[in-house]
Design an enzyme around this catalytic site. Sequence first.
Site, short mmCIF file in Angstrom:
data_model
loop_
_atom_site.label_atom_id
_atom_site.label_comp_id
_atom_site.label_asym_id
_atom_site.label_seq_id
_atom_site.Cartn_x
_atom_site.Cartn_y
_atom_site.Cartn_z
N SER A 92 -11.18 -0.74 -0.64
CA SER A 92 -9.88 -0.68 0.05
C SER A 92 -10.01 -0.96 1.54
O SER A 92 -9.07 -1.43 2.16
CB SER A 92 -9.26 0.71 -0.10
OG SER A 92 -8.72 0.90 -1.37
N ASP A 129 0.85 -1.20 0.00
CA ASP A 129 0.00 0.00 0.00
C ASP A 129 0.88 1.25 0.00
O ASP A 129 1.98 1.22 -0.54
CB ASP A 129 -0.95 -0.06 1.23
CG ASP A 129 -2.27 0.64 0.97
OD1 ASP A 129 -2.26 1.88 0.86
OD2 ASP A 129 -3.30 -0.03 0.88
N HIS A 140 -3.57 6.29 3.29
CA HIS A 140 -4.36 5.13 2.91
C HIS A 140 -3.87 3.85 3.59
O HIS A 140 -4.65 3.11 4.20
CB HIS A 140 -4.32 5.01 1.39
CG HIS A 140 -5.21 3.97 0.81
ND1 HIS A 140 -4.83 2.66 0.65
CD2 HIS A 140 -6.47 4.05 0.33
CE1 HIS A 140 -5.81 1.98 0.09
NE2 HIS A 140 -6.83 2.79 -0.11
#
Length: 900
Positions: free
Chosen positions: A530, A169, A219
Site C-alpha cells: 500500500s 482509498d 490509510h
Amino acid sequence: MKSTVFWTLLPSFISASLVFGVVPISSVKRVSNQATVPNKFIIEVDDLSNIPTKRSFGRSLDAVYASLQERAVGFDINKEYDSAGLFVGASLTLNTPQDAAKIANTPGVKAVRPVVRFDQPRPVKSHVVVGANDPQVPPDSESTHILTGVDKLHAQGITGAGIKIGIIDTGIDYTHPFLGGAIGPGHKVIGGFDFVGDAYDGTNTPVPDSDPLDQCNGHGTHVAGIIGANPGNPFNISGVAFEASITAYRVFGCAGFVTDDILVEALLRGVSEGQDILTLSLGGADGWTEGTSSVLSSRIASNGKIVTIAAGNDGASGSWFSSGPGNGINVISVASLDNTVIPLQNATVQGVAHNPITYFATFPLPVTGQLPIFATSTDITVADDACNPLPDSTPDLSKFVVVIRRGTCTFVQKLTNAAAKGGKVFLIYDNGNGFAGITVGDFTAALIQAADGEFLVQQFAAKAPITISFPQVGGSTDFPDPNGGLISSFTSYGPSNDFFFKPAVAAPGGNILSTFPVPLGSFAVLSGTSMATPFVAGSSALLLSVKGKSKAVTSAARTLFETTAQKVGSSKTDGDPLQTLTQQGAGLINVFNAIHSTTIVSPGELILNDTANFKPVQTFTVKNTGTTPKAFKLTHVPAGTALTVQAGTIFPADGPVPLSSAAASVVIVPTSFTVRPGGSQTVVAVFKPPTGIDKTTFPVFSGFIQVGGPTAADTAHVSYLGLAGSLKDKQVLDDTDVFFGVKIPALLDSAGNVQSAPVNYTFVNGDVPTLLWRQVFGTPAFRVDLVDPAIHFKPTIVSRGFHGLPFFSFPRPNKGGSFAQVKIVGPIVEFDFITRNDDDPASLPFNTFSLDAPTFANGTTIANGPYRILVRALRVTGNPTREEDYESWLSPVVGVQVPA
Ligand SMILES: *[C@@H]1O[C@H](CO)[C@@H](O)[C@H](O)[C@H]1NC(C)=O
Ligand SMILES: *[C@@H]1O[C@H](CO)[C@@H](O)[C@H](O)[C@H]1NC(C)=O
Ligand SMILES: *[C@@H]1O[C@H](CO)[C@@H](O)[C@H](O)[C@H]1NC(C)=O
Ligand SMILES: *[C@@H]1O[C@H](CO)[C@@H](O)[C@H](O)[C@H]1NC(C)=O
Ligand SMILES: *[C@@H]1O[C@H](CO)[C@@H](O)[C@H](O)[C@H]1NC(C)=O
C-alpha cells in the site's frame, strides 16, 4: 491526541513450511465462504446496435432489463455504469441468486461477474509517531527518494505540477497542514467524493456524500502524504510529487471492506473527472486477470491513464497468489522494498568495558547523567519478566535504568509494574522476537538487542559497578536494517495463473513515514505494498510532468519504469541469486533514469509461458534517443528460479519461496552493436528452460537481458519469466487429509460430520449438505453438478470408503470421454477463475459451499430422490470441453427429502 496503533506483522503467523496443525473439521462453518456477495452481480452490456432485442429502446441497459423481465428475473438495480468505450453495465441484486444463469443467456449481456469483496487495506505494520522522541522517524527522511533518484528530480524542480492523481482509498484528512489544510480548487486536494460514509463496512448500505474526509482510518492519508506531503514539516519528509493535484475517492468506511461494484464507480468517476493517474492501495488474493475491477482498471490503463495498484501483502503464502485488481493486465502492480538503514541511538556504558548499546529510538531518550542499572530478574531466560507486580523487596527504582526482558505481557504492563516501584527510565531487551520499535505509552523506554540485555543482567547479577548514559548529542547511529534494500518479505508473489508478469516493479514500502489524520497523531510509519503503490503513482506524475500526458507516454510508462529499474538481490549473502522476478518484478524503480534515459528498450517483459505453451523466441528493440552514437553489449543476468511447490507434494511452498540457481540459457543475437542517434536495433533472444531441476517444484525461472550502454545511465534491461513445466500437470484440488485430518473434498452433514454413507437432507432448519474443499492451485472453472447415484463415472479423486463400489469400474481410467458426455441431472453451481487457498487460518485456508435450497443453478426445484454431487475443477490451461482436463470427485449419496 496521542494514539498508538499496532498491528503485528501479518505473515509471521504462518509457518515456514507445511507444518500447520490439523484444523478440526468441527471448526468449519457450514455456510458458503466465497469472497463474493451471494446475490449481487455486475453485468456488462453490449452496444445497443448489437442487441437483437433492442426494439425502440434508447439505451442498451433498458433493452436488457426488458429481456430480463420477460424471463421472469426479479432484480433491483444498485448502480448503473455508463462510460461508453470503457464500461456500460449495472450492478444488480437478484431476488433469486440462481437467476444469474438466466442473465448470462440474455441478449445484449456481454459478461456477468459476481460482486467481489476487497479487504480493507491492511498495513503490515503501523506505528503512529508520537513526537520528537518517537523511535521510528528516520532522520534522513528522504532516504526512499535517494534510493529511487527522486531526490535528483526534485533538485531539478520536477515535482509533478499540473498532474492530477486520483487516490481510491479510505479518504484523506485534507485538514492536515502538510496536505494543504483544506479541499477544493487551488488546494493540494482539489476535490473528491465519499462513495460510502464512515459507517460502511462492506456489508451494509453505503451512504455517499461529497466529502472524502478521513479522520477515523488513516490509510488514505498516509498514501496521500507519500505522493504529496509538503516539504518543510518537522520530519523533513516530502511527497514524491508534492506539487501534483490530488482527488480523494473514498471507498472504505472507518473499518471493513469494499465491494467491487463501488470500485467500478470510483474508477469511472476518476476517468470522467480527468485524472491522469489513478492509484489503488487495496486488493485481495485473486490469481487471475479476470475480475471486474481488474478488467476495468486494465482498460482504463490502455485508454491513456496510468493505473498503479498494490501487488498485495500475501508474500508468506507463496507463489501464484497475485492480487486483484493489481492483476489487471495493463496496470502497474507494485511490490515493496525495505529501507536500507534504521537511524537509531547509542547509549554508552561506564564501569566495565563494553561497546555502546544501540537502542531503538531515533532521538535520544531524555535522560542526563550516568545511572546504575537494576534488572527485574537475574534469569536471562525468564518468559514473563515484570508481568506481575514487583516484590516488596524491590528498592526505589527512581535512580536506576531498569532492565526488563521482553515477553508474555505488553510492554506497557511491564513498565507500569516497574514504575510502581519508582522506575523512570527503562530498557527492555529482546527475547528473539526481533529488534524493532515498540509501544511504550508515555514511558521513557526503548528496546535493546538480546545480547546487550543479557550482558547488562549478568553485570547486575555480578554486582559490577556499571552505569549507563544517554548522550543527547552524537549518539546517532545508522543501524543496518538486515533486510534493507531487499524486497519486503510480505510482497505477494506472482505470476498470475494466466502467466502475466505480476508484480511489475518495486518501490520503497517498508517502514515509510508519512502523514496521518490529525486526530490520529498527524504522522505514522506504515509498511505494505500500500505504501509502495503511491510512490509509483507519484513517480508517474513526475514522468508525465516532464514528457506530457499523451497516450504514447502513459502507455509506455510501465515499460520505462521496468527497463530502467534496479535489480534486487534475494539476500545480503554474496553468491546468492537475484530475487525471483515473481516477487521483485523488473526491480526497484529508478525514476530519474526512467525520465532521463536516452536508451529506450521495449517491450519490458518477455513472457515465455509454460513449457506446453512455450514462446522461446522473443524480440525487443533498443532505441537511442540521445545525440551521440552508443555502443551496447548485451548479457544474460538470471535471477533465482522460484521453486513454487514443495518437492514431491501438491502443496505450494510458503514464502520466502526457496530459490535455485539453476538458470535458463539464452542465445542473444546480436550481443553487441552500436546505435546511431535516433536509430534502433532489433534483438532476438532464444530461451531454453533450466535443466536438472525437480519438475515437481514447478520451477518459475526469470531474469534479465541486460542492455549495457556506455554509461550506467545508458543501461537498461528487459525482464523474462517462464515455467519449467506445464501448468496442466499441476494438481488443483487438495485430496489429502493433511489440513483437516480427514480426506477432502468432503460433504459435511447438518451436524458438521463428514458424510461417509448416504444421508437424507430435508432442507428445513439448516438440514443441508455443505461441500468442503481446498485448492492447492487456482482453477479457471470449478463446477458442482448433481448426478445419478449410480453414475458410471471414475472421478480422479477417490475418497476412503468408495473403493470397490461398482461405478468406479467404468469407464476405464484414461479411456476417451469428454466433458459433455458425462451425464448429469443438473448443475448446482459454478465458480470461475478462483484462486488457490493458502494455509493461513486468518485468510483463505479452505472453501465451503452450502446447498441452502434444493434447487439447480437455474432455480428449478430438485425432485426428491437420491443423487450424488460431482465436483470438477479444470486445470489451468486445460480445455474446458475435455473431461480429461478436469479433476473430479464424487460424493456419497445425497438424498433430497423435502417434506411435502
Ligand atoms: C531537517 O532538516 C534540517 C535542515 O537540513 C536539519 O537541520 C534538521 O535536523 C532536520 N530534521 C530532522 C528531524 O531530520
Ligand atoms: C553504536 O553502537 C554500535 C554497537 O556497539 C557500534 O557498532 C556503532 O559503531 C556505534 N555507533 C556510533 C556512531 O558510535
Ligand atoms: C500463457 O499461455 C496460456 C495458454 O495458452 C494462455 O491462456 C495465457 O494467456 C498465456 N499467458 C500470457 C501472459 O501470454
Ligand atoms: C432416505 O429416504 C428414502 C425415502 O424415504 C429412504 O428410502 C432411504 O432409506 C433414506 N435413506 C437414509 C440414509 O435415511
Ligand atoms: C433447470 O435445470 C434443470 C437441470 O438441468 C433442468 O432439468 C430444467 O429444465 C431447467 N429449467 C429451466 C426452466 O430451464
